[in-house]
Design a protein around this motif. Structure first.
Motif, PDB file in Angstrom:
ATOM      1  N   LEU A 137       0.879  -1.120  -0.170  1.00  0.00           N
ATOM      2  CA  LEU A 137       0.066  -0.043   0.172  1.00  0.00           C
ATOM      3  C   LEU A 137       0.957   1.251   0.284  1.00  0.00           C
ATOM      4  O   LEU A 137       1.513   1.494   1.106  1.00  0.00           O
ATOM      5  CB  LEU A 137      -0.852   0.081   1.275  1.00  0.00           C
ATOM      6  CG  LEU A 137      -2.194  -0.951   1.163  1.00  0.00           C
ATOM      7  CD1 LEU A 137      -2.918  -0.996   2.506  1.00  0.00           C
ATOM      8  CD2 LEU A 137      -3.265  -0.516   0.062  1.00  0.00           C
ATOM      9  N   PRO A 138       0.752   2.003  -0.970  1.00  0.00           N
ATOM     10  CA  PRO A 138       1.682   3.177  -1.257  1.00  0.00           C
ATOM     11  C   PRO A 138       1.562   4.116   0.077  1.00  0.00           C
ATOM     12  O   PRO A 138       0.361   4.304   0.585  1.00  0.00           O
ATOM     13  CB  PRO A 138       1.087   3.851  -2.275  1.00  0.00           C
ATOM     14  CG  PRO A 138       0.475   2.929  -3.339  1.00  0.00           C
ATOM     15  CD  PRO A 138       0.016   1.882  -2.393  1.00  0.00           C
ATOM     16  N   GLY A 139       2.546   4.678   0.495  1.00  0.00           N
ATOM     17  CA  GLY A 139       2.434   5.596   1.622  1.00  0.00           C
ATOM     18  C   GLY A 139       2.247   5.038   3.000  1.00  0.00           C
ATOM     19  O   GLY A 139       2.020   5.740   3.856  1.00  0.00           O
ATOM     20  N   THR A 140       2.314   3.599   3.111  1.00  0.00           N
ATOM     21  CA  THR A 140       2.375   3.035   4.266  1.00  0.00           C
ATOM     22  C   THR A 140       3.500   1.940   4.385  1.00  0.00           C
ATOM     23  O   THR A 140       4.352   1.771   3.498  1.00  0.00           O
ATOM     24  CB  THR A 140       1.196   2.265   4.424  1.00  0.00           C
ATOM     25  OG1 THR A 140       1.240   1.056   3.593  1.00  0.00           O
ATOM     26  CG2 THR A 140      -0.053   2.945   4.027  1.00  0.00           C
ATOM     27  N   THR A 141       3.493   1.356   5.627  1.00  0.00           N
ATOM     28  CA  THR A 141       4.452   0.464   5.850  1.00  0.00           C
ATOM     29  C   THR A 141       3.875  -0.963   5.912  1.00  0.00           C
ATOM     30  O   THR A 141       3.925  -1.897   6.920  1.00  0.00           O
ATOM     31  CB  THR A 141       5.339   0.508   6.873  1.00  0.00           C
ATOM     32  OG1 THR A 141       4.719   0.802   8.162  1.00  0.00           O
ATOM     33  CG2 THR A 141       6.578   1.686   6.859  1.00  0.00           C
ATOM     34  N   LEU A 142       2.978  -1.056   4.861  1.00  0.00           N
ATOM     35  CA  LEU A 142       1.954  -2.471   4.693  1.00  0.00           C
ATOM     36  C   LEU A 142       2.510  -2.937   3.630  1.00  0.00           C
ATOM     37  O   LEU A 142       2.142  -2.556   2.488  1.00  0.00           O
ATOM     38  CB  LEU A 142       0.480  -1.959   5.085  1.00  0.00           C
ATOM     39  CG  LEU A 142      -0.066  -1.284   6.080  1.00  0.00           C
ATOM     40  CD1 LEU A 142      -1.156  -0.720   5.962  1.00  0.00           C
ATOM     41  CD2 LEU A 142       0.224  -2.126   7.472  1.00  0.00           C
ATOM     42  N   GLY A 143       2.528  -4.159   3.663  1.00  0.00           N
ATOM     43  CA  GLY A 143       2.963  -5.136   2.485  1.00  0.00           C
ATOM     44  C   GLY A 143       2.862  -6.446   2.731  1.00  0.00           C
ATOM     45  O   GLY A 143       2.970  -7.228   3.669  1.00  0.00           O
ATOM     46  N   ALA A 144       2.596  -7.313   1.657  1.00  0.00           N
ATOM     47  CA  ALA A 144       2.469  -8.865   1.650  1.00  0.00           C
ATOM     48  C   ALA A 144       3.450  -9.038   0.705  1.00  0.00           C
ATOM     49  O   ALA A 144       3.533  -8.579  -0.403  1.00  0.00           O
ATOM     50  CB  ALA A 144       1.075  -9.174   1.167  1.00  0.00           C
ATOM     51  N   TYR A 145       4.211 -10.238   1.175  1.00  0.00           N
ATOM     52  CA  TYR A 145       5.378 -10.911   0.088  1.00  0.00           C
ATOM     53  C   TYR A 145       5.375 -12.202   0.304  1.00  0.00           C
ATOM     54  O   TYR A 145       5.023 -12.783   1.367  1.00  0.00           O
ATOM     55  CB  TYR A 145       6.676 -10.064   0.784  1.00  0.00           C
ATOM     56  CG  TYR A 145       7.643 -10.078  -0.513  1.00  0.00           C
ATOM     57  CD1 TYR A 145       7.771  -9.344  -1.626  1.00  0.00           C
ATOM     58  CD2 TYR A 145       8.723 -11.006  -0.594  1.00  0.00           C
ATOM     59  CE1 TYR A 145       8.446  -9.325  -2.396  1.00  0.00           C
ATOM     60  CE2 TYR A 145       9.577 -11.069  -1.527  1.00  0.00           C
ATOM     61  CZ  TYR A 145       9.597 -10.353  -2.648  1.00  0.00           C
ATOM     62  OH  TYR A 145      10.522 -10.269  -3.891  1.00  0.00           O
ATOM     63  N   GLY A 146       5.832 -12.879  -0.643  1.00  0.00           N
ATOM     64  CA  GLY A 146       6.111 -14.339  -0.616  1.00  0.00           C
ATOM     65  C   GLY A 146       6.862 -14.888  -1.691  1.00  0.00           C
ATOM     66  O   GLY A 146       7.215 -14.271  -2.793  1.00  0.00           O
ATOM     67  N   MET A 147       7.002 -16.214  -1.771  1.00  0.00           N
ATOM     68  CA  MET A 147       7.722 -16.740  -2.647  1.00  0.00           C
ATOM     69  C   MET A 147       7.171 -18.278  -2.694  1.00  0.00           C
ATOM     70  O   MET A 147       7.052 -18.914  -1.611  1.00  0.00           O
ATOM     71  CB  MET A 147       9.253 -16.932  -2.448  1.00  0.00           C
ATOM     72  CG  MET A 147       9.769 -17.742  -1.502  1.00  0.00           C
ATOM     73  SD  MET A 147      11.699 -17.496  -1.408  1.00  0.00           S
ATOM     74  CE  MET A 147      12.037 -18.437  -2.792  1.00  0.00           C
ATOM     75  N   GLU A 148       7.235 -18.985  -3.691  1.00  0.00           N
ATOM     76  CA  GLU A 148       7.075 -20.352  -3.798  1.00  0.00           C
ATOM     77  C   GLU A 148       8.417 -20.967  -3.917  1.00  0.00           C
ATOM     78  O   GLU A 148       9.240 -20.860  -4.648  1.00  0.00           O
ATOM     79  CB  GLU A 148       6.530 -21.131  -4.950  1.00  0.00           C
ATOM     80  CG  GLU A 148       6.290 -22.441  -5.388  1.00  0.00           C
ATOM     81  CD  GLU A 148       5.392 -22.849  -6.567  1.00  0.00           C
ATOM     82  OE1 GLU A 148       5.423 -24.254  -6.767  1.00  0.00           O
ATOM     83  OE2 GLU A 148       5.124 -22.046  -7.071  1.00  0.00           O
ATOM     84  N   LEU A 149       8.928 -21.714  -2.953  1.00  0.00           N
ATOM     85  CA  LEU A 149      10.339 -22.255  -2.736  1.00  0.00           C
ATOM     86  C   LEU A 149      10.470 -23.370  -3.316  1.00  0.00           C
ATOM     87  O   LEU A 149       9.648 -24.795  -3.168  1.00  0.00           O
ATOM     88  CB  LEU A 149      10.678 -22.533  -1.492  1.00  0.00           C
ATOM     89  CG  LEU A 149      11.901 -23.033  -0.992  1.00  0.00           C
ATOM     90  CD1 LEU A 149      13.048 -22.295  -1.572  1.00  0.00           C
ATOM     91  CD2 LEU A 149      11.942 -23.286   0.296  1.00  0.00           C
TER      92      LEU A 149
END
Length: 800
Positions: free
Chosen positions: A521-533
């Protein structure tokens, strides 16, 4: 010196009308004069001389400048040791190899260090006639015995065409007035023998790209100045824009530009990513060197007939603010983007950040107004917040002068960085809060896992297997011999098969999985991150998510299966500033003695003094180990490593999934920099709830505001949110407003379709490419993700 006439990149790529928009860059550290087409080469030599020395007007009454001059002298004292032109095996006794090309480069670098001290007023070596004669004899020895048309190159092309050439050029500028015409001709001929063309390099004359193109352009440019060759400078100017290749390998254009000129993919991207060696993330390695060398070249050419006027030069601002700013954590460049340089002892201790700061300081005069103020605010912040390594006490005299000018500017420092930034083009994410920073390193079918060439970075096996690097007030954590002493098979955040592969095993490998990335979300410190290992050399598979929700990171894993051995997920692996730093397990202190190890059954929360807390809403069985780890740099770097053993204390915490597990998983909350009391509190009332952990979706909800973060591995649902396939999604309620962010981390889908089962919502604003239609009690949201390369699209809704 007369400039060449003819076509420039502007007429090839942009047309003559673009000339009116050209930016002229007066970048020299001292006063800049515009030179006519027939301007003297001596003025440009003096400009380069000033870049190397700080110029003749250094204020030695300033204690900081006097200290920098003294450092220059001490460096020369070290470099000159052993220098003996009477030797037959090598100019220096420790640099005698005729099979290792870095011995040639290092010999020239030492000569340049000594020549710098000879040229800087105020050093003990300044203008010393005996030292002058020794330097000239040293150059003669190298030209006679190692470097030039009469010698066969060996080992690494970089040393012959770039490393040695740059250092020899610098020495020639510094000693120009005493070289003599014959020696000058030998020097310039030798350099041209190896590096005649700013567009090409290597013995087989490959097209130069990225940092290599800027390096060879710098070699050709300084050589041209030494020879009074305006045609050579024109070729350098045009090489930066790749006029000969119609811009395909321009170092100034973004590699993902839409004009069809993208070449090999090496260089900067619009999201701030930097790739070199095709698919290696390298902002902190080749990227910083490109910025460093380009800033020097722009200084050299500014205000002349060869000024760089390519409109893509304005992209440099994006490089700095998107490609470097979020990847620096209080003076430390995040190791996930430093490539094999993390295995070099000379690159620890925030040394890479020093290079970035010096480069940005050189850029300030050439970007007037708001851009210059932004650069100034940035370097002031970088210099002030790095209390581990005082920039003013380590930089060279010329950069110190520029730094003092910036410090004296009325522009205020930027202030602490608070941002969540993802780099989809290189599978990396950075999360900055006021009390910590976090870097997440993944890889995919698009990006290599790690680089280990030239016998460097031999144990980088898991650098992109979900490595999570935490930067706290311990600013020297990743310095002071971290990389040789850390257990490379248990890097924090990774899920791995226990054991140590062979040196360099699997380097330069892409994954067979496409899913790596996230949304923010721009302007925030909110993020979802991931990877298929999908682990290299193993049947190990798994799905890994990091939901970065301000001061809490929710770590979720599922589908952890396979692997012919014990599979572990590493919660933490910390080099301890205090070897006896307290570890609390459910509030109970455990032993602080080296050698302690234990199985921690049913743990609900842990706290590591000086690091932070870890909350396990589902009680977990963990393993803990304190150890004193001893290693040498040679173990991870045969080329530049040293043999002296170093010992450092570590605390490691991990979950053991067993041998060849089937569908194992994990869930914990990481609370960096949190106190023990806060960690205990969050254990009693977890701030984040797990909504889903399956092969289809990972999802969590924040208790404070109901925010939902989800990574969809395929079609699936998590309470009110559903998706038709792979995607990363954030839904944030704020009063009556709901903000939605969505991306396609596979970078393959043409669209993502979300279902939001929430009544009474109307569209307030939407990014281009998002459409919304009613569906049941809620909405059907379609995001056109084609060609976005993992970038986030946003939507704002409001309850009626």
């Amino acid at each position: 010196m007369t400039p060449a006439t003819g076509t420039t990149r502007r007429t090839v790529l942009a047309g003559a009308a673009a000339l009116g928009a050209a930016v002229t860059l007066p970048l020299a550290l001292g006063p800049v004069n515009a030179y006519a087409a027939s301007g003297e080469a001596g003025a440009l030599r003096e400009r380069w001389h000033t870049l190397l020395t700080g110029g003749p007007a250094l204020d030695l009454s300033d204690e900081r400048i006097a200290a920098a001059v003294a450092r220059t002298g001490r460096a020369a004292d070290t470099a000159v040791k052993g220098l003996d032109p009477a030797r037959t095996d090598g100019l220096f006794p420790d640099l005698t190899s005729t099979t290792l090309s870095n011995h040639v480069t290092t010999s020239f670098k030492r000569l340049a260090v000594v020549a710098t001290a000879w040229a800087v007023p105020g050093t003990p070596q300044h203008a010393d006639p005996a030292l002058r004669d020794l330097l000239l004899a040293g150059i003669d020895w190298m030209l006679t015995n190692r470097y030039g048309p009469g010698h066969t190159r060996f080992d690494n092309d970089w040393d012959w065409e770039i490393g040695s050439a740059l250092a020899l050029n610098d020495s020639a500028v510094l000693l120009y007035d005493v070289l003599g015409a014959e020696r000058l001709e030998r020097v310039t001929a030798a350099v041209r023998h190896y590096t005649p063309d700013p567009n090409l390099w290597r013995a087989d004359r490959q097209i130069a790209t990225g940092a290599n193109r800027v390096w060879v352009s710098t070699v050709v440019a300084v050589n041209a100045v030494l020879r009074d060759d305006g045609d050579g400078l024109a070729r350098v100017r045009d090489a930066l824009s790749d006029v000969e290749g119609s811009g395909a390998n321009s170092v100034l254009a973004f590699n993902d530009s839409t004009d069809g000129t993208a070449g090999t993919g090496e260089g900067f991207y619009a999201d701030g990513s930097f790739l070199q060696h095709y698919k290696h993330p390298y902002n902190g390695g080749y990227g910083k060197e490109l910025l460093n060398s380009l800033s020097r070249l722009l200084n050299l050419l500014a205000g002349t007939a060869w000024t760089v006027t390519d409109p893509d030069l304005d992209n440099v601002r994006t490089w700095v603010h998107e490609g470097f700013e979020p990847l620096l954590a209080r003076g430390d460049v995040m190791a996930s983007v430093c490539g094999r340089e993390i295995a070099r002892p000379s690159k620890q201790g925030h040394a890479s950040a020093q290079t970035v700061i010096e480069a940005v300081l050189r850029l300030i005069p050439g970007f007037p107004g708001e851009a210059a103020d932004g650069f100034t605010a940035l370097v002031k912040q970088w210099m002030a917040e790095d209390t581990y390594r005082d920039f003013l006490a380590v930089t060279d005299p010329a950069s110190l002068v520029a730094a003092l000018d910036a410090i004296g500017s009325p522009v205020p420092a930027r202030g602490p960085l608070t941002v969540h930034k993802q780099h989809p083009r290189m599978d990396k994410a950075a999360h900055h809060r006021p009390s910590f920073a976090l870097g997440i390193s993944a890889y995919s079918s698009r990006i290599y896992n790690y680089e280990s060439i030239q016998n460097e970075n031999l144990h980088g096996w898991h650098l992109s297997d979900g490595m999570v690097l935490l930067y706290t007030d311990d600013l020297g954590h990743y310095s002071e011999d971290y990389w040789p002493t850390v257990d490379p098979a248990r890097l924090p955040g990774t899920t791995v098969v226990a054991g140590r592969p062979a040196d360099s095993a699997g380097q330069r490998t892409t994954s067979t999985a496409d899913w790596a990335g996230g949304t923010a979300l721009p302007g925030t410190t909110l993020g979802a991150y991931g990877m298929e290992l999908r682990a290299y050399g193993s049947t190990l598979r798994g799905l890994k998510s990091w939901f970065c929700l301000d001061d809490v990171i929710a770590c979720v894993g599922s589908g952890i299966s396979g692997g012919a051995g014990t599979v572990e997920t590493v919660v933490e692996n910390r080099k301890l500033g205090d070897p006896s730093a307290a570890l609390l397990v459910d509030g109970v202190p455990v032993s602080g003695e080296p050698g302690w190890s234990a199985r921690l059954d049913g743990a609900r929360w842990l706290h590591v003094e000086g690091t932070g807390g870890y909350v396990f809403p589902e009680p977990a069985t963990l393993h803990g180990l304190r150890e004193e780890r001893t290693a040498t740099w040679r173990e991870i770097n045969l080329k530049y490593g040293t043999d002296a053993p170093v010992t450092r204390p570590y605390l490691t915490l991990w979950q053991d999934h067993g041998t060849s597990p089937e569908d194992a998983g994990y869930f914990w909350l990481q609370a960096p920099a949190a106190s023990a009391a806060r960690t205990r509190q969050w254990s009693a009332a977890p701030p984040v709830e797990l909504l889903a952990r399956s092969g289809a979706v990972h999802a969590v909800r924040r208790a404070a505001d109901g925010l939902v973060a989800a990574n969809f591995w395929g079609a699936g649902a998590a309470q009110e949110l559903s998706c038709d396939g792979p995607a990363s999604v954030l839904v944030r309620p704020e009063g009556r407003t709901l903000t939605v962010a969505v991306s396609d981390p596979t970078q393959l889908r043409s669209s993502v379709v979300l279902g939001l089962d929430s009544p009474g919502l109307k569209v307030v604003a939407a990014d281009p490419g998002i459409s919304v239609t009613p569906s049941g009690r809620g909405l059907r949201i379609t995001a056109d993700t084609a060609g976005l390369h993992g970038a986030t699209l946003g939507l704002t809704l409001k309850r009626s």
